[in-house]
Design a protein around this motif. Sequence first.
Motif, short mmCIF file in Angstrom:
data_model
loop_
_atom_site.label_atom_id
_atom_site.label_comp_id
_atom_site.label_asym_id
_atom_site.label_seq_id
_atom_site.Cartn_x
_atom_site.Cartn_y
_atom_site.Cartn_z
N ILE A 184 0.85 -1.20 0.00
CA ILE A 184 0.00 0.00 0.00
C ILE A 184 0.88 1.24 0.00
N LEU A 185 0.57 2.17 -0.86
CA LEU A 185 1.26 3.47 -0.94
C LEU A 185 0.23 4.57 -0.72
N THR A 186 0.46 5.44 0.25
CA THR A 186 -0.47 6.54 0.47
C THR A 186 -0.12 7.70 -0.47
N ALA A 221 -3.20 0.24 -3.84
CA ALA A 221 -2.69 -1.09 -3.49
C ALA A 221 -2.31 -1.78 -4.79
N ALA A 222 -1.11 -2.34 -4.84
CA ALA A 222 -0.60 -2.86 -6.10
C ALA A 222 0.30 -4.06 -5.85
N ALA A 223 0.62 -4.75 -6.94
CA ALA A 223 1.59 -5.84 -6.87
C ALA A 223 2.93 -5.29 -6.39
N PRO A 224 3.69 -6.06 -5.62
CA PRO A 224 4.94 -5.55 -5.02
C PRO A 224 5.91 -4.98 -6.04
N GLU A 225 6.00 -5.58 -7.23
CA GLU A 225 6.98 -5.12 -8.21
C GLU A 225 6.69 -3.73 -8.76
N LYS A 226 5.46 -3.23 -8.54
CA LYS A 226 5.12 -1.89 -9.04
C LYS A 226 5.44 -0.79 -8.03
N LEU A 227 5.63 -1.16 -6.77
CA LEU A 227 5.69 -0.16 -5.70
C LEU A 227 6.93 0.71 -5.74
#
Length: 477
Positions: free
Chosen positions: A183-185, A334-340
């Motif tokens: 999760i990225l705010t 909220a995204a797949a880890p590789e996009k974060l």
Amino acid sequence: MPTGTHPPLLRGASQPLADQLAERYAQRIRERLLLPGARLPSVRECARQHGVSPHTVVAAYDQLQAAGLLEARRQRGFFVRESRPATSARSPRPAGAVPRQAPMDATALIRGMFEADAARSPGLGTLPADWLDPALLQSALRRLGDGDGLQVSYGDPSGDARLRDALSHRLADLGIHASPAQILTTNGATHALDLLIRTQLQPGDAVLVDDPGWAIMFARLTQAGMRLLPVPRGANGPDLDVLAALAAQHAPRAYLTVSVLHNPTGHSLNLAGAHKLLRLADELDFHIVEDDSYGFLAPEHLPRLAALDGLRRVTYVSGFSKVLTPAWRVGYLAAAPEKLTALTDIKLLDGLTSSPVLERAVALCMEQGRLRRHAQRLRERLAQGRQRVAALAARQGFAWAAPPDGLFGWLDVGVDSERLAQPLLDAGWLTAPGALFSATRAPGSLMRVNMATSQDPAFWRALRTAVDELRGRAAAA
């Protein structure tokens, strides 16, 4: 005599009527009350509004075209030019106040909302302030002030850890399994969508979008150099046959969509439609950005694409402005880890971090179920509002293009809704005509109605009068 609330032109003045009229529109363009792409009234309608001859209007429009402010489009009318000279014309503002201009694009609609009285704004995109819960916000801020985790440094670039933990639990309630690390705010849901555009897409990429859909997103994608592929959206959701044909022909990179309480139709995807859409994404190799900005106003059991997909092809976006306050720009994805990593890097370049103070305050609002209970009260109040609005609409003979749900209804007024916007604004009502939500700005008879701000019978009487007057003028022409 002129009609409506337009201040009269000054007859007998040293400045000719055509010059006064041209300057009036030039001033609106300079002040960005009329934005690029806005359609001016027809010659006959403008003459009626201002109490002048059609010849005077033609002369005024000619001046505006010569100044590079206006362009004529064959069989469509006169429009503000998309690019205007940096310097513009000439004389001082004519006597009298400049009337407000009806919204003709997304920016103008938002500007009008900032200035609007919610009680007289059926086109508003948010809940009115008196529906929100300031005590909930004040309590969270007091707890921060009392030392409950008040953050005084920049904070974590990924976002406040306590909020991301609360969001992970919120998503689990929706069937979306995302750890806090996924999760990225962001500074609101719009910022989250912007980060995705900048990291996942390139200029020239084709992108599927709902039509009708969110005009701000159309503008952002266009400015970023994307090619929009409009997918018709109706009472049964997106037309997946059209979507499949567009995807097969143009190989889009992504589909930006609202699966629950779609803006502006209020429609939500059913389970069968969601499964079919995800199969198409797999077969035709495109990603999906799921905007769930109105999710707190929807039942939790409605299917989310991210839950069915497991955040594999779907990135989930949401925020809190619709239920807490638009003033707190707190959103997340909220995204797949590789996009974060790429998303976090762009967030850092944008503004280092999002506000750790506001994020911690939102986390406090979520704890102990206080935000959940507030959202439930809003859903119950909206259900009552929809019943009242449906009765008012039926009493005046109007029908819905799709059954209203959530905050919005998609109303069919039977005439070009864009042509109703100015006379209704002159009568004190801010509306949201359907062309604002069209990727091609196609005119039509639909308008978005806010269920919380359209409960005054006076609005529905004014709408009925405006529609009947427009039909009467068309019949007499």
